[in-house]
Enzyme design. Structure first.
Site, PDB file in Angstrom:
ATOM      1  N   GLU A  15     -14.288   1.609   2.303  1.00 29.39           N
ATOM      2  CA  GLU A  15     -13.733   2.840   3.612  1.00 29.39           C
ATOM      3  C   GLU A  15     -12.545   2.159   4.177  1.00 29.39           C
ATOM      4  O   GLU A  15     -11.741   1.284   3.101  1.00 29.39           O
ATOM      5  CB  GLU A  15     -14.811   1.795   4.840  1.00 29.39           C
ATOM      6  CG  GLU A  15     -14.282   1.989   6.203  1.00 29.39           C
ATOM      7  CD  GLU A  15     -15.284   1.533   7.165  1.00 29.39           C
ATOM      8  OE1 GLU A  15     -15.253   2.343   8.098  1.00 29.39           O
ATOM      9  OE2 GLU A  15     -15.343   0.106   6.942  1.00 29.39           O
TER      10      GLU A  15
ATOM     11  N   LYS B  30     -18.142   9.344   8.563  1.00 29.06           N
ATOM     12  CA  LYS B  30     -18.714   8.379   9.449  1.00 29.06           C
ATOM     13  C   LYS B  30     -19.481   8.858  10.971  1.00 29.06           C
ATOM     14  O   LYS B  30     -18.266   9.257  11.630  1.00 29.06           O
ATOM     15  CB  LYS B  30     -18.209   7.390   9.503  1.00 29.06           C
ATOM     16  CG  LYS B  30     -18.781   5.967   9.661  1.00 29.06           C
ATOM     17  CD  LYS B  30     -17.923   4.570  10.228  1.00 29.06           C
ATOM     18  CE  LYS B  30     -18.175   3.551  10.192  1.00 29.06           C
ATOM     19  NZ  LYS B  30     -17.427   1.927  10.407  1.00 29.06           N
TER      20      LYS B  30
ATOM     21  N   CYS C 288     -19.777   2.281   6.146  1.00 31.86           N
ATOM     22  CA  CYS C 288     -20.130   1.362   6.375  1.00 31.86           C
ATOM     23  C   CYS C 288     -21.119   1.150   7.538  1.00 31.86           C
ATOM     24  O   CYS C 288     -22.382   0.294   7.900  1.00 31.86           O
ATOM     25  CB  CYS C 288     -18.578   1.120   7.302  1.00 31.86           C
ATOM     26  SG  CYS C 288     -18.235  -1.130   8.131  1.00 31.86           S
TER      27      CYS C 288
END
Length: 599
Positions: A47, A126, A184
């Site tokens: 990330e 995300k 994540c």
């Protein structure tokens, strides 16, 4: 014939705020070369791989863009070398970065680049953004400000086929391998994996930057030992990767940014490749730059997909409605007969009420606005009054700046409010407009309901002879002028003055700039004869003192949130209820007869 693909995770050690992009790119190229030398066909980078994890810092707007990638990252000079090398080596890559779109929106993003096609074949943004918008008060806290710098992803979890990975092509009738991506914090949420699992995913790629010690952000004990905290974070990371790989019968690859950024910000390692049974096939051994590889036979996914987790045979979606209809927790009734309801994470008890409870409903889906409104009103509350905030759930609009947003937000918010409405004595709609949700709730509920605009105008008409409205955008000028006419107060209004801002810019732009613009708007209205001013957006709540300072003590400045809460408290104390004899008669039974129950 086995469908074996060699997958790799390119773990990256510490990347400091002062590290130049050329230095970081050189490291990434070395990792890519090392993975290719070991025969990897797919390499996953972490990330936000091209820079340090900048959301831990307060970064001013003039610097912020430099941390984001603009335009096509396969051709942008500062990122192009990675994709050129991947194409040269015949290796696919997935890499995370901070994305700035052409329309100035910012996302935490990753892409999948196919060397076979010579292009990006999938993009993911995300969705589960952790942390806070404002920094923690503790000056020593590890900050996590993704909510400040990024919008929640808007592309969903879309699985995709990857060509060119199998030497002899895919087996007849099977198609190319099916991949999916997440970033994540997404890995902690079962929903992320299940959506990909329902698309038959065979490999899930997940880059991450995870703090090893962040007691202000997570953890039960603020004084926990940093080593213990790191061990716990690593355990939870592996638990997420292993458990969800198993329950969705998929391989997974995770790549960390790790080590001590700037010598003090600790990120865990733990990069790993997991098989569909939940076993770790390869795992990093250091907290430095490191490549791990594993041969993954994609046919190994089939046992789980056809037996234990054969979704088509075993899933019972008729019992899963809460997953998509409810965000916060609603507890079952307690043993003493009271109901315990949690709205957006705050517990409230119904049935036996010792306090007047006001539900402050923000019909847009931006939670920090709700939190600001609740915090602003708290100091004004008597001991027997409680205000609970509710933020409309996604996919409601993040801001309400026109009629489309108005209707869309009302349709979303009403489904959030009605299931919990019985736990409250009155409801405030915290959008400065003649919002559709107000009338919808008045039809369905007996409790008093008011919007912050209507309440602020009632207060202005009581406290002064002429009022003016400080609006957000030019469009708000028209909408609010129309609403004033609807309320029958046009003859008392000197006008509406626009700040020429978007709703979210009240928070994203520098506070000093917004305060100056609002103060100028207020001064213009006073010059037109206003002796009272109303703040024309819930997002202006915390900026009231700046306007008061600019216009002087003889002009009353009214915040609709505070005015609305206390207006409702007064109605509740006098036993007021919404009249049902006329316009606000419910049509619920008619809808049910048509087979159109909405919640």
């Amino acid at each position: 014939m086995p469908r074996v693909v060699r997958l790799a995770a390119a773990q990256m050690g510490a990347t400091h705020r002062t590290d130049g992009r050329e230095k970081t790119m050189a490291r990434m190229l070395r990792l890519l070369d090392a993975a290719a030398a070991q025969g990897a066909k797919v390499v996953l980078f972490p990330e936000i791989a091209f820079t340090t994890f900048f959301p831990r810092y307060i970064i001013h707007e003039d610097e912020l863009e430099s941390w984001h990638e603009q335009g096509d990252i396969t051709t942008s000079p500062q990122t192009k070398p990675l994709f050129d090398r991947a194409q040269e080596l015949g290796v696919d890559i997935s890499v995370g970065f901070a994305e700035a779109t052409d329309d100035a929106e910012h996302f935490n993003t990753c892409v999948y680049y196919s060397s076979h096609d010579g292009s990006i074949i999938s993009k993911y943004r995300k969705i589960h953004l952790p942390g806070t918008f404002e920094p923690f008060e503790n000056p020593d806290a590890i900050q996590q400000l993704e909510k400040r710098y990024f919008k929640p992803g808007n592309l969903g979890w879309k699985a995709f086929r990857v060509p060119g990975l199998e030497k002899n092509g895919p087996p007849e009738g099977r198609g190319d391998p099916i991949f999916g991506m997440m970033i994540c914090n997404d890995r902690r949420w079962a929903e992320s994996w299940r959506v990909l699992g329902l698309q038959g995913v065979e490999v899930v790629l997940c880059g991450y930057n995870t703090a090893g010690y962040a007691p202000d952000l997570w953890g039960a004990d603020a004084n926990m030992d940093p080593k213990e905290a790191e061990e716990r974070a690593l355990m939870q990371h592996k638990l997420s990767m292993q458990g969800h790989s198993y329950t969705n019968a998929t391989f997974s690859v995770s790549a960390a940014r790790c080590g001590y950024d700037d010598g003090k910000f600790h990120l865990i390692a733990g990069s790993c490749i997991v098989d569909p049974e939940g076993y770790i096939l390869a795992e990093s051994r250091t907290s430095e730059d490191e490549v791990i590889v594993a041969d993954c036979d994609l046919d190994a996914c089939q046992a789980g997909k056809k037996k234990t987790f054969d979704f088509g045979r075993h899933r019972r979606i008729e019992h899963y409605k809460l997953i998509t209809e409810q965000t916060g927790v609603i507890e079952p009734p307690s043993t003493d007969g009271t109901s315990a309801t949690v709205v957006n994470g705050t517990s409230v008890n119904g049935v036996r009420r010792e306090k007047i409870r006001i539900l402050l409903c923000n019909p847009n889906s931006t939670k920090f606005m709700t939190d600001n409104c609740v915090e602003m009103v708290k100091p004004t509350l008597p001991p027997d009054v409680e205000v609970i905030g509710l933020t409309a759930s996604a996919p409601g609009p993040t801001a309400i700046e026109g009629n489309f947003d108005n209707i869309l937000s009302a349709a979303t918010a009403v489904r959030d409010v009605l299931p919990v409405a019985s736990d409250f004595d009155a409801i405030l709609v915290a959008c400065y407009s003649d919002h559709a949700l107000i009338r919808m709730l008045r039809e369905e509920l007996e409790q008093p309901i008011v919007g912050i605009m209507e309440a602020s105008l009632f207060a202005a008409r009581t406290l002064g002879a002429r009022f003016g409205i400080i609006a957000v955008s030019e469009r708000s000028n028209i909408m609010q002028a129309d609403a004033v006419r609807h309320y029958g107060l046009e003859s008392f209004c000197v006008g509406v003055e626009s700040c020429d801002l978007g709703v979210l810019e009240l928070e994203s732009k520098p506070t000093e700039e917004v305060m100056r613009i609002m103060a100028e708007a207020g001064t213009k209205l006073v010059a037109k004869g206003a002796d009272t001013l109303t703040l024309g957006c819930a997002g202006m709540t915390l900026l009231k003192p700046a306007v008061e300072k600019a216009v002087g003590k003889d002009v009353a400045v009214i915040d609709g949130v505070i005015a609305g809460v206390h207006h409702l408290v007064g109605l509740v104390r006098m036993g007021g209820k919404t009249a049902k004899a006329g316009f606000y008669r419910s049509s619920e039974q008619d809808r049910i007869a048509r087979g159109q129950k909405v919640w």
